[in-house]
Design a protein around this motif. Structure first.
Motif, mmCIF file in Angstrom:
data_model
loop_
_atom_site.group_PDB
_atom_site.id
_atom_site.type_symbol
_atom_site.label_atom_id
_atom_site.label_comp_id
_atom_site.label_asym_id
_atom_site.label_seq_id
_atom_site.Cartn_x
_atom_site.Cartn_y
_atom_site.Cartn_z
ATOM 1 N N LEU A 193 0.812 -1.217 0.000
ATOM 2 C CA LEU A 193 0.000 0.000 0.000
ATOM 3 C C LEU A 193 0.849 1.272 0.000
ATOM 4 O O LEU A 193 0.347 2.356 -0.299
ATOM 5 N N ARG A 194 2.130 1.143 0.318
ATOM 6 C CA ARG A 194 2.959 2.337 0.446
ATOM 7 C C ARG A 194 3.022 3.119 -0.866
ATOM 8 O O ARG A 194 2.942 4.359 -0.865
ATOM 9 N N GLU A 195 3.157 2.429 -1.983
ATOM 10 C CA GLU A 195 3.205 3.092 -3.293
ATOM 11 C C GLU A 195 1.904 3.845 -3.566
ATOM 12 O O GLU A 195 1.900 5.010 -3.963
ATOM 13 N N ARG A 196 0.780 3.163 -3.330
ATOM 14 C CA ARG A 196 -0.523 3.778 -3.561
ATOM 15 C C ARG A 196 -0.738 4.985 -2.662
ATOM 16 O O ARG A 196 -1.221 6.044 -3.110
ATOM 17 N N PHE A 197 -0.361 4.862 -1.404
ATOM 18 C CA PHE A 197 -0.548 5.956 -0.462
ATOM 19 C C PHE A 197 0.357 7.135 -0.810
ATOM 20 O O PHE A 197 -0.023 8.299 -0.623
ATOM 21 N N ALA A 198 1.561 6.855 -1.295
ATOM 22 C CA ALA A 198 2.473 7.938 -1.674
ATOM 23 C C ALA A 198 1.883 8.765 -2.815
ATOM 24 O O ALA A 198 1.928 10.001 -2.799
ATOM 25 N N GLU A 199 1.315 8.094 -3.794
ATOM 26 C CA GLU A 199 0.692 8.816 -4.912
ATOM 27 C C GLU A 199 -0.483 9.652 -4.416
ATOM 28 O O GLU A 199 -0.663 10.805 -4.825
ATOM 29 N N ARG A 200 -1.261 9.072 -3.539
ATOM 30 C CA ARG A 200 -2.435 9.779 -3.019
ATOM 31 C C ARG A 200 -2.005 10.999 -2.221
ATOM 32 O O ARG A 200 -2.570 12.091 -2.376
ATOM 33 N N TYR A 201 -1.017 10.840 -1.347
ATOM 34 C CA TYR A 201 -0.587 11.943 -0.500
ATOM 35 C C TYR A 201 0.062 13.045 -1.337
ATOM 36 O O TYR A 201 -0.138 14.239 -1.073
ATOM 37 N N ALA A 202 0.834 12.670 -2.341
ATOM 38 C CA ALA A 202 1.476 13.669 -3.206
ATOM 39 C C ALA A 202 0.432 14.534 -3.907
ATOM 40 O O ALA A 202 0.607 15.756 -4.025
ATOM 41 N N LYS A 203 -0.663 13.936 -4.339
ATOM 42 C CA LYS A 203 -1.732 14.708 -4.977
ATOM 43 C C LYS A 203 -2.418 15.636 -3.987
ATOM 44 O O LYS A 203 -2.713 16.794 -4.294
ATOM 45 N N LEU A 204 -2.657 15.121 -2.780
ATOM 46 C CA LEU A 204 -3.326 15.936 -1.766
ATOM 47 C C LEU A 204 -2.484 17.134 -1.342
ATOM 48 O O LEU A 204 -3.025 18.195 -1.012
ATOM 49 N N ARG A 205 -1.157 16.976 -1.333
ATOM 50 C CA ARG A 205 -0.265 18.013 -0.809
ATOM 51 C C ARG A 205 0.595 18.659 -1.885
ATOM 52 O O ARG A 205 1.593 19.325 -1.576
ATOM 53 N N ALA A 206 0.189 18.484 -3.133
ATOM 54 C CA ALA A 206 0.963 19.076 -4.241
ATOM 55 C C ALA A 206 1.046 20.596 -4.102
ATOM 56 O O ALA A 206 2.068 21.209 -4.432
ATOM 57 N N VAL A 214 4.801 19.062 -2.180
ATOM 58 C CA VAL A 214 5.143 17.674 -1.879
ATOM 59 C C VAL A 214 5.138 16.865 -3.174
ATOM 60 O O VAL A 214 4.116 16.764 -3.845
ATOM 61 N N ASP A 215 6.305 16.290 -3.515
ATOM 62 C CA ASP A 215 6.362 15.425 -4.702
ATOM 63 C C ASP A 215 6.266 13.967 -4.266
ATOM 64 O O ASP A 215 6.225 13.640 -3.082
ATOM 65 N N ARG A 216 6.292 13.060 -5.254
ATOM 66 C CA ARG A 216 6.075 11.658 -4.938
ATOM 67 C C ARG A 216 7.210 11.081 -4.090
ATOM 68 O O ARG A 216 6.991 10.254 -3.206
ATOM 69 N N GLU A 217 8.437 11.518 -4.342
ATOM 70 C CA GLU A 217 9.578 10.990 -3.589
ATOM 71 C C GLU A 217 9.466 11.349 -2.107
ATOM 72 O O GLU A 217 9.667 10.505 -1.224
ATOM 73 N N LEU A 218 9.109 12.607 -1.826
ATOM 74 C CA LEU A 218 8.927 13.022 -0.440
ATOM 75 C C LEU A 218 7.730 12.300 0.177
ATOM 76 O O LEU A 218 7.784 11.841 1.333
ATOM 77 N N ALA A 219 6.654 12.179 -0.587
ATOM 78 C CA ALA A 219 5.452 11.500 -0.090
ATOM 79 C C ALA A 219 5.751 10.048 0.278
ATOM 80 O O ALA A 219 5.210 9.523 1.257
ATOM 81 N N ARG A 231 -2.282 16.099 13.029
ATOM 82 C CA ARG A 231 -1.807 16.806 11.838
ATOM 83 C C ARG A 231 -2.087 16.014 10.560
ATOM 84 O O ARG A 231 -2.587 16.589 9.574
ATOM 85 N N PRO A 232 -1.780 14.705 10.519
ATOM 86 C CA PRO A 232 -2.128 13.957 9.303
ATOM 87 C C PRO A 232 -3.626 13.979 8.999
ATOM 88 O O PRO A 232 -4.025 14.010 7.826
ATOM 89 N N ALA A 233 -4.452 13.992 10.041
ATOM 90 C CA ALA A 233 -5.903 14.043 9.812
ATOM 91 C C ALA A 233 -6.304 15.372 9.199
ATOM 92 O O ALA A 233 -7.163 15.420 8.295
ATOM 93 N N PHE A 234 -5.706 16.470 9.664
ATOM 94 C CA PHE A 234 -5.992 17.775 9.074
ATOM 95 C C PHE A 234 -5.595 17.810 7.598
ATOM 96 O O PHE A 234 -6.299 18.379 6.759
ATOM 97 N N GLU A 235 -4.446 17.203 7.283
ATOM 98 C CA GLU A 235 -3.924 17.251 5.921
ATOM 99 C C GLU A 235 -4.659 16.307 4.968
ATOM 100 O O GLU A 235 -4.826 16.620 3.774
ATOM 101 N N ILE A 236 -5.089 15.158 5.463
ATOM 102 C CA ILE A 236 -5.592 14.099 4.588
ATOM 103 C C ILE A 236 -7.112 13.951 4.652
ATOM 104 O O ILE A 236 -7.794 13.950 3.620
ATOM 105 N N ILE A 237 -7.659 13.829 5.849
ATOM 106 C CA ILE A 237 -9.101 13.593 5.979
ATOM 107 C C ILE A 237 -9.873 14.902 5.886
ATOM 108 O O ILE A 237 -10.921 14.977 5.254
ATOM 109 N N ARG A 238 -9.377 15.928 6.555
ATOM 110 C CA ARG A 238 -9.922 17.281 6.511
ATOM 111 C C ARG A 238 -11.290 17.373 7.191
ATOM 112 O O ARG A 238 -11.847 16.381 7.640
#
Length: 692
Positions: A441-454, A458-463, A499-506
């Motif tokens: 799931l790490r790959e999938r989550f990285a793509e998702r987080y990079a889009k949310l925090r673009a 935040v790029d994919r490598e950092l995500a 903090r992750p909830a604020f950034e991701i779930i909102r």
């Protein structure tokens, strides 16, 4: 006048303590003051079941009032002066208890070396004389389905013919494979509900502590948790190490002569590797390994019991096979298992109605906690716990699974988590363990987080690096629907959890901010305090939002919302920036929720005390009756909840976060195991959505 229920069997070996415990749990969910009465007790020390009930349910009842008389005294009295005299004495002692409590749980005789003739008849008569409903229990261990059916039918017929008000029959310790067939057969044969509980091997397995006590063993190594492990099997060491290791089974107690250092170290090394986890090691022949071996043993498997007995292996084996697990105050994990079994197989709502159990007008902390657990089971949810190597979290997970509260996902390095589980001796076979670093799931989550925090660069490598953090990974599991909620904070700061909830779930639709409440469980009621954990100095609009959210949370958990907007003045008596903020927030709440009862500004005493309210705000629908108290700022709220918690002995449940699209909740870093269990139950209920 109090009500009572009399739980009794028809013979030995019915495992009735499971039913006694389950009924007590049911009673304390609805009634504030429950008493216990056991008409007859053995004279060999404190009654272990009463001590369990007193410890678990925080009973204030003195032990001396819980007992009628001893079996020997009862047999002598019955022989010399007759049954009527014995019954009269027991009725008198029962009424001393019933006058003090709303409901009394009566624990029938145990049929064990009692020297009482016609014991079933005596139980029936006592139930009638006490005016108690009767719950009959029959044992099904090592019996065929047909035999259990006949036993249950005979028990009902016997008690019914003696004039008892039989509310239900429970067949206990039935072969799991025959449980459904027995249940179906009894449902069509008996005129009262009949519940069938399957045999659970972990309940009949003795703990290592019980073995130590029964054999008079000396504890050489091991901590309290290790001594609480169930010995589910016995493996006797005599073979060479490779053969011996192949014979080890999960939860086994290894029995070996004390001079077999190879078997001692080999079994503990296997335990440390989790292949398999053992309950402990019992050394015979009064032989003890040398200090170097003992030091190695303590490092290999810290906490794992190593105990010693003077006897030989063969007679020790005979004593071990004669032991059976018992519910007592020293076996809390067995109690959790028993309660989970009872709740899964007994229609508690129907049984509540059958014994005419009216809910108390008061809501005690224990009643509130019970209600949470009941609600959490209604629609089972999956909760992720990011702190999968934290001891308190693992112990709480053990309780959650035993009580069948929810499904669990634990995050962390799988080998480390399993080693901790092994060391603690907890049973988490039904929990899923996920390592964020190696999960697909790490790959999938990285793509998702990079889009949310673009938008934050935040790029994919950092995500990819960020989502390996357990808090971010757990939050993404919730966001992606792979878990229904998350609970963290036992080993992480509040910021790391939310903090992750604020950034991701909102924030949820309609919510301006994320805020929090505490459920303050006082002696006779539950109040909701907000916001005591998140927002330092909310403005009027934010304060109104906190009030609306807190009222919705209160309603979701069965607290009728009557909102008090707190300030240092009441009504129109004061002015100033802080009071004006609260007055403006109150006006906004009335516009946002015209259906909501709200009062403000109002002082705390006027909000909760009817006498003060009558003087300061006569005619108010909230003053003196407030259930939701909204503080003007974090400083006031946080200090007030802690002051009430400490000075009034209130149980503070929370903080419970509100305003997020999906539930994430934070724990205090000082949270105890019960706090974690309660917070997970709350999170599961939040994930269900809707009001009770």
């Amino acid at each position: 006048m109090s009500h009572s229920v009399y739980v009794t069997g028809t013979g030995r070996g019915d495992g009735r303590q499971v039913v006694d415990l389950g009924v007590m749990e049911l009673l304390t969910r609805h009634v504030d003051r429950v008493g216990v009465f056991r008409p007859l007790v053995h004279d060999d020390g404190p009654d272990r079941l009463f001590e369990l009930l007193r410890a678990r349910y925080r009973l204030s009842q003195p032990a001396g009032t819980a007992y009628g008389t001893g079996y020997e005294e009862a047999a002598a009295l019955q022989a010399e002066r007759g049954t009527d005299e014995l019954v009269s004495r027991l009725v008198d002692r029962f009424h001393r208890v019933s006058r003090e409590y709303e409901f009394v749980l009566v624990l029938g005789t145990d049929y064990a070396d009692t020297a009482l003739p016609a014991e079933l008849n005596l139980n029936a008569r006592l139930a009638n004389e006490f005016g108690a409903s009767l719950l009959a229990v029959v044992g099904g261990q090592n019996q065929t389905a047909q035999s259990v059916q006949a036993e249950a039918g005979n028990a009902y017929a016997a008690f019914d013919s003696l004039g008892c008000d039989v509310v239900a029959v429970i067949a206990n310790r039935v072969d799991p494979g025959a449980r459904q067939a027995v249940s179906d057969a009894l449902a069509s044969r008996l005129p009262v509900p009949c519940y069938v509980l399957p045999e659970d091997a972990s309940l009949s397995a003795p703990t290592v502590r019980q073995i130590v006590q029964a054999l008079g063993a000396e504890v050489l190594l091991g901590d309290d948790a290790g001594l609480s492990r169930d010995a589910r099997d016995f493996v006797f060491g005599g073979a060479m190490l490779p053969t011996f290791l192949a014979a080890l089974t999960e939860g086994a107690l290894v029995v070996t002569p004390g001079d077999r250092a190879d078997l001692i170290i080999g079994s503990l090394a296997a335990h440390a590797a989790g292949a398999p986890s053992i309950a402990g090691v019992l050394l015979t022949l009064d032989e003890r390994p040398g200090p170097d071996i003992m030091a190695l043993a303590s490092r290999l498997a810290p906490g794992t019991p190593v105990v010693s007995v003077p006897g030989k292996s063969f007679p020790t084996a005979g004593e071990l096979f004669a032991l059976e697990g018992k519910l007592n105050a020293g076996s809390p994990r067995k109690a959790e298992t028993a309660l989970g079994l009872f709740d899964r197989h007994v229609d508690t709502a129907a049984l509540t109605e059958r014994i005419s159990l009216a809910r108390s007008g008061r809501v005690t902390p224990m009643m509130f906690e019970h209600a949470l657990i009941e609600r959490s089971r209604e629609r089972r949810r999956r909760v992720v716990l990011p702190e999968g190597t934290e001891e308190r979290v693992l112990r709480a997970a053990d309780v959650l699974l035993r009580r069948d509260i929810c499904d669990l996902v634990l995050l962390g390095d799988e080998e480390t988590v399993r080693r901790r589980v092994t060391d603690l001796g907890v049973d988490l076979r039904d929990a899923r363990i996920v390592d964020p670093r190696t999960s697909p799931l790490r790959e999938r989550f990285a793509e998702r987080y990079a889009k949310l925090r673009a938008h934050k660069g935040v790029d994919r490598e950092l995500a990819y690096d960020v989502v390996a953090d357990v808090s971010y990974f757990g939050t993404l599991m919730v966001q992606e629907g792979l878990a229904d909620g998350m609970v963290s904070g036992a080993a992480h700061s509040t910021a790391a959890t939310i903090r992750p909830a604020f950034e991701i779930i909102r924030t949820a639709e309609g919510a301006r901010i994320v805020s929090s409440v505490f459920f303050m469980c006082l002696a006779d009621r539950v109040l909701v305090y907000g916001d005591c954990a998140v927002n330092p100095d909310p403005d009027a609009e934010q304060l109104a939002d906190i009030a609306v959210q807190s009222a919705a949370t209160a309603a979701q958990f069965g607290v009728e919302p009557r909102v008090a907007m707190l300030s240092y003045s009441t009504g129109t008596s004061g002015s100033g920036r802080d009071v004006d903020k609260v007055r403006r927030a109150t006006e906004l709440v009335r516009k946002l929720r015209p259906d909501l009862l709200v009062e403000g500004p109002i002082q705390y005493d006027a909000a909760v005390d009817a006498t003060v309210a009558a003087a300061k705000l006569p005619g108010s629908e909230v003053a003196g009756r407030a259930t939701v108290l909204v503080f003007p700022d974090l400083n006031t709220g946080n200090n007030t909840y802690k002051a009430v918690q400490r000075s009034a002995g209130a149980v503070a449940v929370g903080p419970v976060l509100q305003g997020l699209r999906k539930p994430v909740n934070d724990l205090s870093r000082g949270a105890l195991v019960p706090d974690i269990v309660t917070t997970v139950a709350i999170t599961a209920i939040q994930a269900q959505g809707g009001n009770p």
